[in-house]
Each structure stands twice: as structure tokens, then as C-alpha cells.
Write a protein that holds these residues in place. Structure first.
Motif, PDB file in Angstrom:
ATOM      1  N   GLY A   1     -10.825   5.171  -0.480  1.00 27.70           N
ATOM      2  CA  GLY A   1     -10.953   4.159  -1.537  1.00 27.70           C
ATOM      3  C   GLY A   1      -9.747   4.058  -2.459  1.00 27.70           C
ATOM      4  N   GLU A   2      -8.754   4.942  -2.266  1.00 26.31           N
ATOM      5  CA  GLU A   2      -7.614   4.957  -3.204  1.00 26.31           C
ATOM      6  C   GLU A   2      -6.825   3.639  -3.179  1.00 26.31           C
ATOM      7  OE1 GLU A   2      -5.220   8.568  -2.937  1.00 26.31           O
ATOM      8  OE2 GLU A   2      -3.595   7.561  -4.021  1.00 26.31           O
ATOM      9  N   SER A   3      -6.467   3.171  -1.968  1.00 23.64           N
ATOM     10  CA  SER A   3      -5.611   1.966  -1.889  1.00 23.64           C
ATOM     11  C   SER A   3      -6.360   0.697  -2.322  1.00 23.64           C
ATOM     12  CB  SER A   3      -5.058   1.804  -0.476  1.00 23.64           C
ATOM     13  OG  SER A   3      -4.245   2.896  -0.164  1.00 23.64           O
ATOM     14  N   GLU A   4      -7.680   0.688  -2.108  1.00 25.97           N
ATOM     15  CA  GLU A   4      -8.463  -0.501  -2.529  1.00 25.97           C
ATOM     16  C   GLU A   4      -8.324  -0.768  -4.027  1.00 25.97           C
ATOM     17  OE1 GLU A   4     -12.530  -1.322  -1.703  1.00 25.97           O
ATOM     18  OE2 GLU A   4     -12.277  -0.911   0.432  1.00 25.97           O
ATOM     19  N   GLN A   5      -8.034   0.273  -4.770  1.00 28.69           N
ATOM     20  CA  GLN A   5      -7.889   0.079  -6.224  1.00 28.69           C
ATOM     21  C   GLN A   5      -6.689  -0.805  -6.562  1.00 28.69           C
ATOM     22  OE1 GLN A   5      -7.930   3.975  -7.985  1.00 28.69           O
ATOM     23  NE2 GLN A   5      -9.926   4.440  -7.069  1.00 28.69           N
ATOM     24  N   LEU A   6      -5.814  -0.995  -5.574  1.00 28.37           N
ATOM     25  CA  LEU A   6      -4.628  -1.837  -5.808  1.00 28.37           C
ATOM     26  C   LEU A   6      -4.934  -3.332  -5.638  1.00 28.37           C
ATOM     27  CD1 LEU A   6      -2.153   0.321  -3.675  1.00 28.37           C
ATOM     28  CD2 LEU A   6      -2.199   0.196  -6.177  1.00 28.37           C
TER      29      LEU A   6
ATOM     30  N   ILE B   1       0.859  -1.202   0.000  1.00 34.09           N
ATOM     31  CA  ILE B   1       0.000   0.000   0.000  1.00 34.09           C
ATOM     32  C   ILE B   1       0.891   1.246   0.000  1.00 34.09           C
ATOM     33  CG2 ILE B   1      -1.647   1.364   1.375  1.00 34.09           C
ATOM     34  CD1 ILE B   1      -2.859  -1.376   2.320  1.00 34.09           C
ATOM     35  N   LEU B   2       1.912   1.210   0.856  1.00 33.16           N
ATOM     36  CA  LEU B   2       2.833   2.358   0.932  1.00 33.16           C
ATOM     37  C   LEU B   2       3.448   2.651  -0.436  1.00 33.16           C
ATOM     38  CD1 LEU B   2       4.962   1.930   4.178  1.00 33.16           C
ATOM     39  CD2 LEU B   2       3.855   4.029   3.378  1.00 33.16           C
TER      40      LEU B   2
ATOM     41  N   VAL C   1      -7.967  -6.922   4.387  1.00 37.57           N
ATOM     42  CA  VAL C   1      -7.136  -6.061   3.530  1.00 37.57           C
ATOM     43  C   VAL C   1      -7.877  -4.762   3.187  1.00 37.57           C
ATOM     44  CG1 VAL C   1      -5.871  -5.917   1.337  1.00 37.57           C
ATOM     45  CG2 VAL C   1      -5.811  -8.033   2.661  1.00 37.57           C
ATOM     46  N   LYS C   2      -9.195  -4.871   2.983  1.00 30.26           N
ATOM     47  CA  LYS C   2      -9.960  -3.634   2.710  1.00 30.26           C
ATOM     48  C   LYS C   2      -9.939  -2.705   3.927  1.00 30.26           C
ATOM     49  CE  LYS C   2     -13.104  -5.185  -0.895  1.00 30.26           C
ATOM     50  NZ  LYS C   2     -14.467  -5.604  -1.244  1.00 30.26           N
ATOM     51  N   PHE C   3     -10.041  -3.291   5.113  1.00 28.92           N
ATOM     52  CA  PHE C   3      -9.993  -2.484   6.342  1.00 28.92           C
ATOM     53  C   PHE C   3      -8.614  -1.802   6.477  1.00 28.92           C
ATOM     54  CE2 PHE C   3      -9.363  -2.460  11.104  1.00 28.92           C
ATOM     55  CZ  PHE C   3     -10.138  -1.330  11.333  1.00 28.92           C
ATOM     56  N   LEU C   4      -7.580  -2.569   6.166  1.00 27.79           N
ATOM     57  CA  LEU C   4      -6.221  -2.027   6.222  1.00 27.79           C
ATOM     58  C   LEU C   4      -6.067  -0.869   5.232  1.00 27.79           C
ATOM     59  CD1 LEU C   4      -3.406  -2.485   7.474  1.00 27.79           C
ATOM     60  CD2 LEU C   4      -2.992  -4.203   5.712  1.00 27.79           C
TER      61      LEU C   4
ATOM     62  N   LEU D   1      -1.946  -5.429  -4.578  1.00 27.26           N
ATOM     63  CA  LEU D   1      -2.175  -6.150  -3.318  1.00 27.26           C
ATOM     64  C   LEU D   1      -2.677  -7.558  -3.671  1.00 27.26           C
ATOM     65  CD1 LEU D   1      -4.079  -3.300  -1.400  1.00 27.26           C
ATOM     66  CD2 LEU D   1      -1.607  -3.716  -1.542  1.00 27.26           C
ATOM     67  N   PRO D   2      -1.798  -8.574  -3.670  1.00 25.34           N
ATOM     68  CA  PRO D   2      -2.184  -9.898  -4.179  1.00 25.34           C
ATOM     69  C   PRO D   2      -3.087 -10.670  -3.214  1.00 25.34           C
ATOM     70  CG  PRO D   2       0.080  -9.941  -3.370  1.00 25.34           C
ATOM     71  CD  PRO D   2      -0.389  -8.538  -3.206  1.00 25.34           C
ATOM     72  N   ILE D   3      -4.338 -10.865  -3.624  1.00 26.90           N
ATOM     73  CA  ILE D   3      -5.296 -11.633  -2.815  1.00 26.90           C
ATOM     74  C   ILE D   3      -5.379 -13.032  -3.425  1.00 26.90           C
ATOM     75  CG2 ILE D   3      -7.715 -11.795  -2.068  1.00 26.90           C
ATOM     76  CD1 ILE D   3      -6.397  -9.345  -0.936  1.00 26.90           C
ATOM     77  N   TYR D   4      -5.043 -14.038  -2.629  1.00 27.76           N
ATOM     78  CA  TYR D   4      -5.079 -15.415  -3.138  1.00 27.76           C
ATOM     79  C   TYR D   4      -6.532 -15.873  -3.289  1.00 27.76           C
ATOM     80  CZ  TYR D   4      -0.169 -15.696  -1.441  1.00 27.76           C
ATOM     81  OH  TYR D   4       1.173 -15.480  -1.201  1.00 27.76           O
ATOM     82  N   GLY D   5      -6.825 -16.486  -4.451  1.00 26.33           N
ATOM     83  CA  GLY D   5      -8.172 -17.020  -4.684  1.00 26.33           C
ATOM     84  C   GLY D   5      -9.211 -15.918  -4.622  1.00 26.33           C
ATOM     85  N   LYS D   6     -10.327 -16.222  -3.896  1.00 29.76           N
ATOM     86  CA  LYS D   6     -11.397 -15.213  -3.807  1.00 29.76           C
ATOM     87  C   LYS D   6     -11.250 -14.328  -2.576  1.00 29.76           C
ATOM     88  CE  LYS D   6     -14.813 -18.054  -6.146  1.00 29.76           C
ATOM     89  NZ  LYS D   6     -15.835 -19.072  -5.902  1.00 29.76           N
ATOM     90  N   GLY D   7     -10.226 -14.595  -1.771  1.00 26.76           N
ATOM     91  CA  GLY D   7     -10.025 -13.775  -0.563  1.00 26.76           C
ATOM     92  C   GLY D   7     -10.978 -14.162   0.555  1.00 26.76           C
TER      93      GLY D   7
END
Ligand code: NAD
Ligand code: DAU
Length: 362
Positions: free
Chosen positions: A287-292, A216-217, A271-274, A222-228
Motif C-alpha cells: 500500500g505504500e506507493s498507492e499513497q502517491l 513510483i520509483l 495504476v493501483k495494480f502497478l 502519480l497524476p490520475i486525470y479526472g476520476k481515473g
């Protein structure tokens, strides 16, 4: 401090505790707690300093009179015998391990060598050195992953049958079995704890939370394995260190204790909370970082859900978690924001290449 300068001082200390893996994530928090809380104990941090071990994690206690570091390999008979002899070791708290599931999928043998053979080497030497008439404790620190994977309902109890499913958890399960075997066969005074996922400062950024903070920094994917949708049960690392202290001192010989905070999160929600917490801290747009967020192919054999019942530890020994996840995560993010050089240093070695190779394969 180096232990060989202080052999004559051994008698000054009421216990001389060998903490293996003390330069790692959980080990460094435990060493700090023990050094500060028990000035009459000699704390010997025994660590090979693999990619995951970092003495910088212990800068604040390195000059304490009761802290000693010895570089060594738990798999080496000579290294372990030397540290036992020089320090007249009375107790062991064993954390040294290969700890990352993804690495175990890439290369299981290293996990068998360190986690199984290394543990048996330690057990064997403790058995040879310790007299049955004296008070000793061999506390083995293990994981909830030995119990396998849960469905939507239920919790892991101490009596849940072992069902490890990754090379990492198979190696930890094997080490747990050897620890129990040394208790039943030879009467070695063991205690064991099985903990859920830890988070907090000094966490190596190959694991979910610090990896996401780092990415994020740097505005990286932000790699989410599978469906998260996989669920983990997160515990503040300092609460784990306190649990180990409690079990080491008050737990019953021959018993195991589950450690966890009843704090289940789906990976994607976490991860969304983070992202939300970090957008606020970094002054970024909502919402900016969620786009990653980037969905990548799943971890092989990915365990669906872990959740720990820690009521035995709470009822019998009086331990409870001290902090909410929201507070702990905020403190964790603050620590990483204040210690960017730590992150730069630990990511500048071979780790960066390892991670990029892994990511390319997904
Ligand atoms: P880590 O990977 O951060 O640290 C491991 C440490 O062990 C490092 O300092 C490394 O240098 C050292 N080490 C590795 N091989 C060694 C060897 N052969 N000889 C001596 N030292 C060696 O691990 P961690 O996350 O702090 O986990 C510590 C222990 O707790 C492990 O046994 C792990 O299985 C267990 N555990 C971890 C978690 C978690 O969420 N991280 C949860 C439950 C249990
Ligand atoms: O449960 C205790 C265990 O927790 C410990 O025994 C292990 O040592 C520790 O590494 C941890 O294992 P996990 O595999 O649960 O942790 P990790 O941080 O690797 O992954 C947490 C979850 O996040 C898991 O479901 C996989 C997922 N994940 C992980 C990474 C690194 C992602 O979706 N993306 C990622 O990039």
C-alpha cells in the motif's frame, strides 16, 4: 550502419523495407523483430530522432548486416527521395508520428505537419517510385483512437465510422484517409492496422504506464486525470510488432485490420495494480506507493473508453496475443528496474521541463 555505404548491396536482399519511426517505442520493437527474423531483408530505419526517438533502443541489432539507419524527416521530399533511391526501397512500414495526445492538445500544428503532411509526402514518393507491375506494400500503422470514444458497451470494428476527438486522433484519422485515397485513386498497394494502447519496454515516460513506473520509483505524485475511470485496452508491444509482421506479409491489399488484446482496464485500477507489483518488487510496504495517487484535472476532451475487436486479424490471418497482461506488466516493470539509466537519459532533456509545466497547469 549507414545506408549510403551499401548501395551496391541492394540486390543481395529480397526486400528493402523502409521502417519510419524505427527509433521510437513500437518502431524499435518492430525493427528488432524484422532484422532478426528476416536476414534476407534489408531493414532501413528512417527516423528524425525527435525527443521520442532513441537509437539506444536498438543497440542489440545496430551491427546486424541487414540493419541500416538513416536520419531523416518524413516531411522532407529530398530526405525521402534520397533514402528511396539509395536503397531501392520495395516496401514501407510507416510508424513515424507525433504520438502523445497531451502534446497534441498543447500544440496541434506539429501533429498536422508530421502525421498528415509527412504521411502524404511518403505516399506521394512511393507512388512515383513504384511501378504498378511490381509487388510492393505500403503498410500504414495507425491507432484505434480514430474511432472516437465508446460508452460502456461495444467494441471498435474495422467498419466503425471514424470519429476522432483529439488533435492527435484527428491527425491520424486524416493520415488514414489519405492512405485509403492513394489506394482508391492511384492503386497504391496499401495495408493499414489500427491498434489499441501498447505497453512494454522502451516506452517514453510521458505515457501512462512508464510515467507511473518512473514516479513510483522516485516516490513522486502519480497524476490520475479526472476520476481515473477512463478505460484503455492494453496490448504487449511485442504482440503488436508480430501483428504488423503478419499483416504486412499476409494481409489483403487495400484492407485495414484492428489489433488488440481484449484487455480493458480502468486507469485507476491499472495504476493501483502497478503500485502493488512495484511495492513487491521494491520491497516496500503493502500500500505504500498507492499513497502517491493524486487526482488532477482531466485531460481536455478525454475519450472515455477504447476497446478493440481484433477478430478479423485472428480469424483471417491467425494472429493472437501471446502473453497475459499480468505477465507483460511484470516483464515491463523488470525492464525499467534493470534499465534505470535509460530512463535517466531520456528524461534528462527538454522532456522533464515539458512534463513539469504540464503538471503545474493541472
Ligand atoms: P513514439 O512517439 O514512441 O515514436 C515515434 C517515432 O517517430 C520517434 O522515433 C520519432 O523520432 C519519429 N519521428 C517523429 N517525427 C518524425 C519525422 N518527421 N520524420 C521521421 N521520424 C519522425 O511513437 P509510438 O508510440 O512508437 O507509435 C508509433 C506509431 O504507432 C505512431 O504512428 C502511432 O500513432 C501508432 N500507434 C501507437 C500506439 C501506442 O500505444 N503507442 C497504439 C496504436 C498506434
Ligand atoms: O489507443 C492507442 C493510443 O494510445 C495511441 O494511438 C497513442 O499514441 C498512445 O499515446 C495512447 O494514447 P492514450 O492517450 O490512451 O495514452 P496515455 O498513456 O497518454 O494515457 C492513457 C490513459 O491514462 C488516458 O486515459 C489518460 C490517462 N493518463 C495519462 C497520463 C499520461 C492519466 O490519468 N495520467 C497521466 O499522467
Amino acid at each position: 550502419m549507414f545506408s549510403n555505404f551499401n548501395m551496391i548491396d541492394n540486390e543481395k536482399f529480397t526486400k528493402r523495407i523502409l521502417i519510419t519511426g524505427g527509433a521510437g517505442f513500437i518502431g524499435s520493437h518492430l525493427v528488432r523483430l524484422m532484422v532478426n527474423k528476416y536476414p534476407d531483408y534489408k531493414i532501413i530505419n528512417f527516423d528524425k530522432l525527435t525527443y521520442a526517438g532513441n537509437l539506444e533502443n536498438l543497440k542489440d541489432v545496430e551491427n546486424a548486416e541487414n540493419y541500416f539507419f538513416e536520419k531523416g524527416d518524413i516531411c522532407s521530399k529530398a530526405n525521402v527521395e534520397k533514402v528511396f533511391a539509395e536503397n531501392a526501397i520495395t516496401d514501407v512500414i510507416h510508424l513515424a508520428a507525433e504520438s502523445h495526445v497531451d502534446r497534441s492538445i498543447e500544440g496541434p500544428l506539429e501533429f498536422v505537419i508530421t502525421n498528415v503532411l509527412g504521411t502524404v509526402n511518403l505516399l506521394q514518393i512511393a507512388k512515383e517510385k513504384w511501378s504498378k507491375n511490381e509487388d510492393h506494400v505500403f503498410h500504414h500503422v495507425s491507432t484505434d483512437e480514430v474511432y472516437g470514444s465508446l460508452g460502456e458497451e461495444g467494441l471498435f470494428h474495422e467498419s466503425t465510422p471514424y470519429d476522432p476527438r483529439s488533435p492527435y486522433s484527428a491527425s491520424k484519422a486524416s493520415s488514414d484517409h489519405f492512405v485509403n485515397a492513394f489506394y482508391h485513386t492511384y492503386g497504391l498497394p496499401i495495408k493499414m492496422s489500427n491498434c489499441s494502447n501498447n505497453y512494454g519496454s522502451h516506452h517514453f515516460p510521458e505515457k501512462l504506464i512508464p510515467l507511473m513506473i518512473n514516479n513510483i520509483l522516485q516516490k513522486k505524485p502519480l497524476p490520475i486525470y479526472g476520476k481515473g475511470e477512463n478505460i484503455r485496452d492494453w496490448l504487449w508491444v511485442e504482440d503488436h510488432a508480430k501483428a504488423i509482421d503478419t499483416i504486412f506479409h499476409k494481409g489483403k491489399i487495400g484492407e485495414s485490420y484492428n489489433v488488440g488484446g481484449l484487455n480493458e482496464w480502468k486507469n485507476i485500477d491499472l495504476v493501483k495494480f502497478l503500485c502493488k507489483v512495484m511495492d513487491e518488487k521494491l520491497g516496500r510496504q503493502k500500500g505504500e506507493s498507492e499513497q502517491l495517487l493524486t487526482y488532477v484535472s482531466d485531460r481536455a476532451g478525454h475519450d472515455m473508453r477504447y476497446a478493440i475487436d481484433a477478430s478479423k486479424l485472428e480469424k483471417e490471418l491467425g494472429w493472437t496475443p501471446s502473453i497475459t497482461f499480468e505477465k507483460g506488466l511484470e516483464l515491463t516493470v523488470d525492464w525499467y528496474l534493470e534499465n534505470k539509466e535509460w530512463m535517466d537519459r531520456v528524461t534528462s532533456g527538454g522532456y522533464q521541463t515539458y512534463y513539469e509545466n504540464m503538471y503545474d497547469k493541472r
